[in-house]
Design a protein around this motif. Structure first.
Motif, short mmCIF file in Angstrom:
data_model
loop_
_atom_site.label_atom_id
_atom_site.label_comp_id
_atom_site.label_asym_id
_atom_site.label_seq_id
_atom_site.Cartn_x
_atom_site.Cartn_y
_atom_site.Cartn_z
N ASP A 1 0.83 -1.21 0.00
CA ASP A 1 0.00 0.00 0.00
C ASP A 1 0.86 1.25 0.00
OD1 ASP A 1 -2.33 -1.50 0.01
OD2 ASP A 1 -2.56 -1.42 2.19
N SER A 2 2.16 1.11 0.21
CA SER A 2 3.08 2.25 0.25
C SER A 2 3.74 2.55 -1.10
CB SER A 2 4.17 2.02 1.31
OG SER A 2 3.58 1.93 2.59
N LEU A 3 3.52 1.70 -2.11
CA LEU A 3 4.03 1.97 -3.45
C LEU A 3 3.50 3.32 -3.92
CD1 LEU A 3 5.31 1.10 -6.23
CD2 LEU A 3 3.07 0.12 -6.76
N LYS A 4 4.34 4.10 -4.59
CA LYS A 4 3.94 5.41 -5.12
C LYS A 4 4.18 5.45 -6.63
CE LYS A 4 3.43 7.55 -1.06
NZ LYS A 4 2.33 7.08 -0.32
N GLY B 1 -1.37 12.92 -11.20
CA GLY B 1 -1.07 13.02 -9.78
C GLY B 1 -0.48 11.74 -9.22
N VAL B 2 -0.55 11.62 -7.90
CA VAL B 2 0.06 10.48 -7.20
C VAL B 2 -0.98 9.37 -7.01
CG1 VAL B 2 1.19 9.71 -5.08
CG2 VAL B 2 1.68 11.99 -5.99
N THR B 3 -0.58 8.16 -7.37
CA THR B 3 -1.37 6.96 -7.08
C THR B 3 -0.60 6.21 -6.01
OG1 THR B 3 -2.17 6.85 -9.37
CG2 THR B 3 -2.32 4.84 -8.06
N THR B 4 -1.29 5.82 -4.96
CA THR B 4 -0.66 5.12 -3.84
C THR B 4 -1.17 3.69 -3.77
OG1 THR B 4 -0.48 7.20 -2.62
CG2 THR B 4 -0.25 5.17 -1.35
N GLY B 5 -0.24 2.75 -3.68
CA GLY B 5 -0.59 1.36 -3.49
C GLY B 5 -0.48 0.53 -4.76
N TRP B 6 -0.12 -0.73 -4.57
CA TRP B 6 0.05 -1.66 -5.70
C TRP B 6 -1.25 -1.88 -6.44
CZ3 TRP B 6 -1.45 -6.39 -7.61
CH2 TRP B 6 -0.61 -7.01 -8.54
N ASN B 7 -2.34 -2.16 -5.71
CA ASN B 7 -3.63 -2.42 -6.36
C ASN B 7 -4.12 -1.21 -7.13
OD1 ASN B 7 -4.04 -5.16 -5.63
ND2 ASN B 7 -4.59 -4.51 -3.57
N LEU C 1 -2.09 -0.91 -10.30
CA LEU C 1 -2.55 -1.91 -11.28
C LEU C 1 -3.83 -1.43 -11.96
CD1 LEU C 1 -2.56 -4.71 -12.63
CD2 LEU C 1 -3.74 -5.57 -10.59
N GLU C 2 -4.79 -0.96 -11.19
CA GLU C 2 -6.06 -0.48 -11.77
C GLU C 2 -5.83 0.73 -12.66
OE1 GLU C 2 -8.88 -2.15 -11.85
OE2 GLU C 2 -7.70 -3.65 -10.78
N ARG C 3 -4.91 1.60 -12.28
CA ARG C 3 -4.58 2.77 -13.10
C ARG C 3 -4.05 2.32 -14.46
NH1 ARG C 3 -0.57 4.41 -15.26
NH2 ARG C 3 -0.06 6.51 -15.82
N TYR C 4 -3.12 1.35 -14.45
CA TYR C 4 -2.58 0.84 -15.71
C TYR C 4 -3.69 0.18 -16.56
CZ TYR C 4 2.45 1.54 -14.96
OH TYR C 4 3.69 2.08 -14.80
N LYS C 5 -4.53 -0.61 -15.93
CA LYS C 5 -5.59 -1.30 -16.68
C LYS C 5 -6.56 -0.30 -17.32
CE LYS C 5 -5.78 -5.79 -14.43
NZ LYS C 5 -6.64 -6.70 -13.66
N LYS C 6 -6.86 0.76 -16.61
CA LYS C 6 -7.77 1.78 -17.13
C LYS C 6 -7.11 2.56 -18.28
CE LYS C 6 -10.55 5.73 -15.74
NZ LYS C 6 -10.86 6.68 -14.66
N ALA C 7 -5.85 2.92 -18.12
CA ALA C 7 -5.14 3.72 -19.13
C ALA C 7 -4.76 2.89 -20.37
CB ALA C 7 -3.90 4.35 -18.52
N ILE D 1 10.36 -2.05 -7.55
CA ILE D 1 10.14 -0.62 -7.71
C ILE D 1 9.25 -0.17 -6.56
CG2 ILE D 1 9.10 1.18 -9.15
CD1 ILE D 1 9.64 -0.81 -11.55
N ILE D 2 9.72 0.82 -5.80
CA ILE D 2 8.92 1.36 -4.69
C ILE D 2 8.34 2.72 -5.03
CG2 ILE D 2 10.17 0.01 -2.96
CD1 ILE D 2 11.52 2.73 -2.13
N ALA D 3 8.89 3.37 -6.06
CA ALA D 3 8.36 4.66 -6.53
C ALA D 3 8.64 4.79 -8.02
CB ALA D 3 9.00 5.81 -5.75
#
Length: 142
Positions: free
Chosen positions: A55-58, A64-70, A73-79, A136-138
């Motif tokens: 949940d700390s992945l940035k 803007g900033v997306t926080t968290g692995w899930n 993932l959803e951001r990538y799937k949508k884009a 990758i953490i950020a």
């Protein structure tokens, strides 16, 4: 004689450090290669294996900033909803620099060759060794 021993010890220490750094960089490049191949197969879930599952992945991008692995993932799937959107990924790695014993930053460029129009941009990734694996953490991409 003492000076010679000290010099030898320093040479061994610096040589070992340089070898470790090269091994780290190769391991990081392997993660990036695996991501590139997964992306180019339209496998976003496999691509995400290079990221820290936390949940700390940035992720910092144009929206803007997306926080968290899930959430990332959803951001990538949508884009990138289809294979026409993911296309074929290539990287140009411009720099890999050590931050600390277990962290590096990577500066690079990406290129997507795809049916819906090609895309190019730059990125900066922060990798950290977590449980023996480089993750990758950020990620800042534009």
């Amino acid at each position: 004689m003492k000076k010679l021993i000290i010099i030898l010890c320093l040479m061994i220490a610096f040589g070992s450090s340089a070898q470790n750094e090269e091994a780290d960089k190769k391991a990081i490049q392997k993660v990036l290669k695996e991501q590139r191949l997964a992306w180019s197969k339209n496998n976003i879930e496999e691509f995400m294996e290079g990221y820290w599952k936390s949940d700390s992945l940035k992720f910092y991008g144009a929206n803007g900033v997306t926080t968290g692995w899930n959430a990332t993932l959803e951001r990538y799937k949508k884009a990138y909803p289809t294979e026409d959107h993911t296309g074929t990924l290539s990287f140009r790695i411009n720099d890999i620099s050590k931050i600390s014993v277990d962290a590096y930053f990577v500066l690079g460029e990406y290129h997507l060759k795809r049916e819906v129009g090609n895309a190019d941009g730059i990125f900066m990734l922060v990798f950290k060794k977590i449980d023996g694996d480089w993750k990758i953490i950020a990620d800042t991409s534009s």
